[in-house]
Design a protein around this motif. Sequence first.
Motif, short mmCIF file in Angstrom:
data_model
loop_
_atom_site.label_atom_id
_atom_site.label_comp_id
_atom_site.label_asym_id
_atom_site.label_seq_id
_atom_site.Cartn_x
_atom_site.Cartn_y
_atom_site.Cartn_z
N GLU A 140 64.91 46.39 14.37
CA GLU A 140 64.67 47.29 15.50
C GLU A 140 63.17 47.38 15.72
OE1 GLU A 140 67.23 50.79 15.93
OE2 GLU A 140 65.35 51.94 15.99
N PHE A 141 62.75 47.18 16.97
CA PHE A 141 61.33 47.16 17.31
C PHE A 141 61.01 48.25 18.32
CE2 PHE A 141 57.60 45.66 19.70
CZ PHE A 141 56.72 45.45 18.66
N ASN A 142 59.92 48.97 18.06
CA ASN A 142 59.44 50.01 18.95
C ASN A 142 58.17 49.51 19.65
OD1 ASN A 142 58.29 52.27 20.16
ND2 ASN A 142 58.85 53.64 18.50
N PRO A 143 58.23 49.23 20.95
CA PRO A 143 57.05 48.71 21.66
C PRO A 143 55.88 49.69 21.70
CG PRO A 143 59.03 48.42 22.98
CD PRO A 143 59.41 49.27 21.81
N GLU A 144 56.17 50.98 21.57
CA GLU A 144 55.12 51.99 21.68
C GLU A 144 54.13 51.93 20.51
OE1 GLU A 144 54.73 56.61 23.05
OE2 GLU A 144 56.69 55.82 22.49
N ASP A 145 54.66 51.77 19.28
CA ASP A 145 53.77 51.70 18.11
C ASP A 145 53.82 50.35 17.40
OD1 ASP A 145 56.20 51.79 16.79
OD2 ASP A 145 55.89 53.78 15.93
N GLN A 146 54.56 49.40 17.96
CA GLN A 146 54.70 48.03 17.44
C GLN A 146 55.29 47.99 16.04
OE1 GLN A 146 51.18 48.78 18.63
NE2 GLN A 146 52.28 48.67 20.56
N ARG A 147 56.07 48.99 15.66
CA ARG A 147 56.70 49.02 14.34
C ARG A 147 58.04 48.29 14.39
NH1 ARG A 147 54.93 53.11 10.59
NH2 ARG A 147 57.09 53.36 9.96
#
Length: 160
Positions: A140-147
């Motif tokens: 799972e990738f979060n574009p906001e914090d690149q985690r």
Amino acid sequence: MSEIIRVGMADMKSAHAGKRLRTTGLGSCVGIIIYDEKTSSAVMAHIMLPDSQNTSAPVKRAKFADTAIEDMINYFLGQRIPKHRLRAKIAGGAQMFSFSNSDTFRIGPRNTEAVKQLLSDASIRIVFEDTGGTSGRTIEFNPEDQRLEIRTVHKGVVTA
């Protein structure tokens, strides 16, 4: 909680801040995330095979590393995001068939090798990878914090 966009096998989707990309069932398949920190935008592909060269029938382009990565880069160029700002994270590529040393059954390693070479050829730096082994993954990738969160069967969760 942000919305989750599900990326299926042989699928590719994009997301921006406020949404997350998730794919499950990464055995020999490779999950590729290409993103731009400045715009908090990302594209995820769940590829199944290294290249489309030996396929004669019309294909789903996200099924293959070569065509998926080409489409991912073109997505960003279409958004007027320069290629030099793009980064990548990859996961998957497990060796799911341990009973043979035949190249035919080395799908996971072949997928990983192809993805790494194609990204290198495109001058896109891989900033994190969790590939190989013999266990399946969900990412799972979060574009906001690149985690990137990687859940590996029988091994727990890693965040990068």
